[in-house]
Design a protein around this motif. Structure first.
Motif, PDB file in Angstrom:
ATOM      1  N   VAL A  51       0.902  -1.078  -0.120  1.00 13.99           N
ATOM      2  CA  VAL A  51      -0.023   0.017   0.031  1.00 13.99           C
ATOM      3  C   VAL A  51       0.964   1.248  -0.102  1.00 13.99           C
ATOM      4  N   TYR A  52       0.399   2.260  -0.219  1.00 10.15           N
ATOM      5  CA  TYR A  52       0.929   3.644  -0.151  1.00 10.15           C
ATOM      6  C   TYR A  52       0.168   4.332   1.193  1.00 10.15           C
ATOM      7  N   VAL A  53       1.172   4.501   1.964  1.00  8.64           N
ATOM      8  CA  VAL A  53       0.814   5.137   3.217  1.00  8.64           C
ATOM      9  C   VAL A  53       0.309   6.782   3.199  1.00  8.64           C
ATOM     10  N   ASP A  54      -0.646   7.053   3.650  1.00 13.65           N
ATOM     11  CA  ASP A  54      -0.990   8.485   3.679  1.00 13.65           C
ATOM     12  C   ASP A  54       0.149   9.287   4.092  1.00 13.65           C
ATOM     13  N   GLU A  55       0.592  10.327   3.393  1.00 14.53           N
ATOM     14  CA  GLU A  55       1.792  11.275   3.912  1.00 14.53           C
ATOM     15  C   GLU A  55       1.522  11.621   5.068  1.00 14.53           C
ATOM     16  N   ALA A  56       0.650  11.912   5.946  1.00 14.78           N
ATOM     17  CA  ALA A  56       0.577  12.518   7.194  1.00 14.78           C
ATOM     18  C   ALA A  56       1.063  11.034   8.286  1.00 14.78           C
ATOM     19  N   TRP A  57       1.234  10.007   7.693  1.00 11.36           N
ATOM     20  CA  TRP A  57       1.493   8.781   8.566  1.00 11.36           C
ATOM     21  C   TRP A  57       2.777   8.410   8.247  1.00 11.36           C
ATOM     22  N   VAL A  58       3.460   8.766   7.365  1.00  7.78           N
ATOM     23  CA  VAL A  58       4.676   8.101   6.966  1.00  7.78           C
ATOM     24  C   VAL A  58       5.755   8.236   8.206  1.00  7.78           C
ATOM     25  N   GLU A  59       5.910   9.289   8.873  1.00  7.07           N
ATOM     26  CA  GLU A  59       7.067   9.407  10.033  1.00  7.07           C
ATOM     27  C   GLU A  59       6.282   8.967  11.161  1.00  7.07           C
ATOM     28  N   LYS A  60       5.178   8.587  11.438  1.00  5.72           N
ATOM     29  CA  LYS A  60       4.651   8.084  12.621  1.00  5.72           C
ATOM     30  C   LYS A  60       4.748   6.636  12.598  1.00  5.72           C
ATOM     31  N   LEU A  61       4.966   5.930  11.779  1.00 11.17           N
ATOM     32  CA  LEU A  61       5.026   4.413  11.550  1.00 11.17           C
ATOM     33  C   LEU A  61       6.601   4.000  11.761  1.00 11.17           C
ATOM     34  N   PRO A  62       6.820   2.915  12.332  1.00 10.81           N
ATOM     35  CA  PRO A  62       8.149   2.237  12.601  1.00 10.81           C
ATOM     36  C   PRO A  62       8.854   2.243  11.148  1.00 10.81           C
ATOM     37  N   PRO A  63      10.172   2.278  11.138  1.00 11.29           N
ATOM     38  CA  PRO A  63      10.919   2.305  10.025  1.00 11.29           C
ATOM     39  C   PRO A  63      10.810   0.843   9.135  1.00 11.29           C
ATOM     40  N   ARG A  64      10.768   0.865   8.010  1.00  9.67           N
ATOM     41  CA  ARG A  64      10.960  -0.575   7.212  1.00  9.67           C
ATOM     42  C   ARG A  64      12.257  -1.324   7.765  1.00  9.67           C
ATOM     43  N   ASP A  65      12.042  -2.714   7.668  1.00 11.43           N
ATOM     44  CA  ASP A  65      13.320  -3.404   7.953  1.00 11.43           C
ATOM     45  C   ASP A  65      13.936  -3.771   6.884  1.00 11.43           C
ATOM     46  N   PRO A  66      15.137  -4.313   6.777  1.00 11.67           N
ATOM     47  CA  PRO A  66      15.654  -4.600   5.504  1.00 11.67           C
ATOM     48  C   PRO A  66      14.954  -5.767   4.761  1.00 11.67           C
ATOM     49  N   MET A  67      14.055  -6.681   5.407  1.00 13.55           N
ATOM     50  CA  MET A  67      13.284  -7.614   4.707  1.00 13.55           C
ATOM     51  C   MET A  67      12.242  -6.960   4.073  1.00 13.55           C
ATOM     52  N   GLU A  68      11.617  -6.067   4.540  1.00 10.96           N
ATOM     53  CA  GLU A  68      10.361  -5.523   3.872  1.00 10.96           C
ATOM     54  C   GLU A  68      10.842  -4.529   2.791  1.00 10.96           C
ATOM     55  N   GLU A  69      12.086  -3.853   2.985  1.00 10.55           N
ATOM     56  CA  GLU A  69      12.644  -3.338   1.942  1.00 10.55           C
ATOM     57  C   GLU A  69      13.044  -4.167   0.691  1.00 10.55           C
ATOM     58  N   ASP A  70      13.650  -5.276   0.972  1.00  8.16           N
ATOM     59  CA  ASP A  70      14.092  -6.127  -0.237  1.00  8.16           C
ATOM     60  C   ASP A  70      12.593  -6.658  -0.809  1.00  8.16           C
ATOM     61  N   MET A  71      11.424  -6.930  -0.271  1.00  7.63           N
ATOM     62  CA  MET A  71      10.170  -7.362  -0.861  1.00  7.63           C
ATOM     63  C   MET A  71       9.494  -6.301  -1.719  1.00  7.63           C
ATOM     64  N   LEU A  72       9.618  -4.813  -1.168  1.00  4.01           N
ATOM     65  CA  LEU A  72       9.278  -3.821  -1.841  1.00  4.01           C
ATOM     66  C   LEU A  72       9.796  -3.434  -2.977  1.00  4.01           C
ATOM     67  N   ASP A  73      10.805  -4.218  -3.437  1.00  4.08           N
ATOM     68  CA  ASP A  73      11.405  -4.160  -4.727  1.00  4.08           C
ATOM     69  C   ASP A  73      10.662  -4.791  -5.932  1.00  4.08           C
ATOM     70  N   PHE A  74       9.654  -5.901  -5.584  1.00  4.04           N
ATOM     71  CA  PHE A  74       8.784  -6.689  -6.114  1.00  4.04           C
ATOM     72  C   PHE A  74       7.518  -6.027  -6.237  1.00  4.04           C
ATOM     73  N   ALA A  75       7.175  -4.995  -5.582  1.00  2.00           N
ATOM     74  CA  ALA A  75       5.955  -4.400  -5.584  1.00  2.00           C
ATOM     75  C   ALA A  75       5.606  -3.610  -6.822  1.00  2.00           C
ATOM     76  N   TYR A  76       4.318  -3.428  -7.171  1.00  2.00           N
ATOM     77  CA  TYR A  76       3.801  -2.682  -8.266  1.00  2.00           C
ATOM     78  C   TYR A  76       4.135  -1.107  -8.130  1.00  2.00           C
ATOM     79  N   GLU A  77       4.922  -0.504  -8.785  1.00  2.00           N
ATOM     80  CA  GLU A  77       5.336   0.758  -8.615  1.00  2.00           C
ATOM     81  C   GLU A  77       5.301   1.460  -7.298  1.00  2.00           C
ATOM     82  N   PRO A  78       6.523   1.035  -6.629  1.00  2.00           N
ATOM     83  CA  PRO A  78       6.573   1.290  -5.198  1.00  2.00           C
ATOM     84  C   PRO A  78       7.232   2.649  -5.257  1.00  2.00           C
ATOM     85  N   ASP A  79       6.645   3.432  -4.051  1.00  2.00           N
ATOM     86  CA  ASP A  79       7.174   4.725  -3.790  1.00  2.00           C
ATOM     87  C   ASP A  79       8.306   4.667  -2.682  1.00  2.00           C
ATOM     88  N   PRO A  80       9.453   5.413  -2.667  1.00  2.00           N
ATOM     89  CA  PRO A  80      10.475   5.211  -1.889  1.00  2.00           C
ATOM     90  C   PRO A  80      10.191   5.939  -0.493  1.00  2.00           C
TER      91      PRO A  80
END
Length: 107
Positions: A51-80
């Protein structure tokens, strides 16, 4: 419990209460929200709960861990900045009001 708003690609919103301890992905699955497939069942082994998180929530969430970062490489049009895997977002009271947007498709 936290109220989470899931927004389908076409704009239709679903506001549901998700129990503390579940993931945002489980909240979507358990409430029949279209657009989150969760093929791996929450094991962070695919990107079909992207999903794309609402901009107001980006900083409120825990950071992505390395495994999530790796899996996002396979997502459809990921937003950095805004892309997250909902299986990696554990619900607690602090997530009350979270809003997430589904991509056009999951791959």
């Amino acid at each position: 419990m936290a109220k989470i708003t899931y927004v389908e690609y076409g704009g239709k919103e679903h506001v549901v209460e998700v129990a503390t301890g579940l993931t945002v992905m489980e909240g979507a699955r358990d409430n029949g929200i279209p657009g989150i497939e969760a093929d791996c069942g929450g094991a962070c082994a695919c990107s079909t709960c992207h999903v794309y998180v609402d901009e107001a929530w980006v900083e409120k969430l825990p950071p992505r861990d390395p495994m999530e970062e790796d899996m996002l490489d396979f997502a459809y049009e990921p937003d950095p900045v805004r892309s997250r895997l909902t299986c990696q977002l554990r619900v607690n009271e602090a997530l009350d009001g979270l809003k997430v947007f589904m991509p056009e498709k999951q791959i």
